[in-house]
Design a protein around this motif. Structure first.
Motif, PDB file in Angstrom:
ATOM      1  N   LEU A   1       0.847  -1.198   0.000  1.00 30.67           N
ATOM      2  CA  LEU A   1       0.000   0.000   0.000  1.00 30.67           C
ATOM      3  C   LEU A   1       0.880   1.245   0.000  1.00 30.67           C
ATOM      4  O   LEU A   1       2.006   1.213   0.496  1.00 30.67           O
ATOM      5  CB  LEU A   1      -0.898   0.023   1.234  1.00 30.67           C
ATOM      6  N   GLU A   2       0.360   2.328  -0.556  1.00 29.83           N
ATOM      7  CA  GLU A   2       1.085   3.587  -0.472  1.00 29.83           C
ATOM      8  C   GLU A   2       1.101   4.041   0.979  1.00 29.83           C
ATOM      9  O   GLU A   2       0.109   3.920   1.697  1.00 29.83           O
ATOM     10  CB  GLU A   2       0.429   4.675  -1.341  1.00 29.83           C
TER      11      GLU A   2
ATOM     12  N   ASP B   1      -1.486  13.375  -7.736  1.00 34.65           N
ATOM     13  CA  ASP B   1      -0.630  14.112  -6.792  1.00 34.65           C
ATOM     14  C   ASP B   1      -0.635  15.601  -7.124  1.00 34.65           C
ATOM     15  O   ASP B   1      -0.740  16.450  -6.239  1.00 34.65           O
ATOM     16  CB  ASP B   1       0.813  13.601  -6.840  1.00 34.65           C
ATOM     17  N   ILE B   2      -0.537  15.911  -8.398  1.00 35.99           N
ATOM     18  CA  ILE B   2      -0.503  17.299  -8.844  1.00 35.99           C
ATOM     19  C   ILE B   2      -1.852  17.977  -8.578  1.00 35.99           C
ATOM     20  O   ILE B   2      -1.905  19.100  -8.065  1.00 35.99           O
ATOM     21  CB  ILE B   2      -0.123  17.383 -10.341  1.00 35.99           C
ATOM     22  N   ASP B   3      -2.927  17.276  -8.869  1.00 33.91           N
ATOM     23  CA  ASP B   3      -4.261  17.836  -8.661  1.00 33.91           C
ATOM     24  C   ASP B   3      -4.556  18.095  -7.181  1.00 33.91           C
ATOM     25  O   ASP B   3      -5.258  19.047  -6.845  1.00 33.91           O
ATOM     26  CB  ASP B   3      -5.333  16.914  -9.237  1.00 33.91           C
TER      27      ASP B   3
ATOM     28  N   PHE C   1      -2.847   5.166  -4.668  1.00 34.73           N
ATOM     29  CA  PHE C   1      -3.426   6.432  -4.240  1.00 34.73           C
ATOM     30  C   PHE C   1      -3.351   6.504  -2.728  1.00 34.73           C
ATOM     31  O   PHE C   1      -3.416   5.487  -2.046  1.00 34.73           O
ATOM     32  CB  PHE C   1      -4.894   6.526  -4.693  1.00 34.73           C
ATOM     33  N   PHE C   2      -3.202   7.711  -2.193  1.00 33.36           N
ATOM     34  CA  PHE C   2      -3.257   7.857  -0.740  1.00 33.36           C
ATOM     35  C   PHE C   2      -4.235   8.955  -0.364  1.00 33.36           C
ATOM     36  O   PHE C   2      -4.482   9.891  -1.120  1.00 33.36           O
ATOM     37  CB  PHE C   2      -1.864   8.152  -0.151  1.00 33.36           C
TER      38      PHE C   2
ATOM     39  N   SER D   1       4.457   7.353  -0.717  1.00 38.06           N
ATOM     40  CA  SER D   1       5.239   6.430  -1.541  1.00 38.06           C
ATOM     41  C   SER D   1       4.489   6.106  -2.824  1.00 38.06           C
ATOM     42  O   SER D   1       3.269   6.259  -2.902  1.00 38.06           O
ATOM     43  CB  SER D   1       5.539   5.139  -0.768  1.00 38.06           C
ATOM     44  N   HIS D   2       5.237   5.673  -3.810  1.00 40.68           N
ATOM     45  CA  HIS D   2       4.678   5.087  -5.028  1.00 40.68           C
ATOM     46  C   HIS D   2       5.128   3.634  -5.042  1.00 40.68           C
ATOM     47  O   HIS D   2       6.316   3.354  -4.946  1.00 40.68           O
ATOM     48  CB  HIS D   2       5.193   5.807  -6.275  1.00 40.68           C
TER      49      HIS D   2
END
Length: 157
Positions: free
Chosen positions: A22-23, A92-94, A52-53, A80-81
């Motif tokens: 998991l992230e 992440d950017i959004d 996704f986190f 993490s990825h």
């Protein structure tokens, strides 16, 4: 450039490896107005996802209250990825809402180079910045009481 104590950087990587597949996610906090991270707060990934986190909302509220009580503020958000390189995804950017924060990513996918990377994200633009991991901060006040986040905040508010 982000200057971070090596113990905090190590804590982020340790958490990412422990939470894999998991992230993982969390916050680096420090004394308000300094921009110096002295505390690593490991958070639960409420999304329970490999790609996704999302912070647990109860932990996030508890953390905000705790930081206010201690005179701290967020310096960085990290995660993490697990199946890609350490570079901000479209999500992440959004979701990056504060261009003043450092956004840290570590990849736990064996097919990508390990290591912690830092980015500034604002208005959809991503700029990678250097990380200087230090064994001690120049200002010794920040070296005392480093918190590596080995325990997570409770989920109850």
């Amino acid at each position: 450039m982000l200057i971070i104590h090596q113990r905090l950087a190590d804590a982020i990587v340790r958490q990412a490896l422990a939470d894999h597949p998991l992230e993982s996610c969390g916050v680096l906090a420090g004394p308000a107005g300094t921009g110096v991270p002295t505390r690593c707060i490991a958070m639960d990934n409420a999304a329970q996802s490999e790609c996704f986190f999302r912070f647990d909302s109860h932990q996030q509220l508890r953390l905000a209250r705790d930081m206010a009580r201690l005179g701290q503020e967020a310096v960085a958000i990290y995660h993490s990825h697990t199946g890609s390189h350490a570079y901000p995804s479209r999500s992440d950017i959004d979701y990056a809402t504060d261009p003043a924060l450092h956004y840290l990513i570590v990849s736990t996918d064996a097919g990508y180079p390990p290591g912690l990377r830092s980015f500034r994200i604002g208005n959809g633009h991503v700029v990678e910045e250097r990380i200087a991991a230090v064994s001690a901060y120049r200002d010794v006040r920040f070296n005392h009481g480093l918190d590596t986040g080995d325990t997570r905040p409770a989920t109850a508010a």
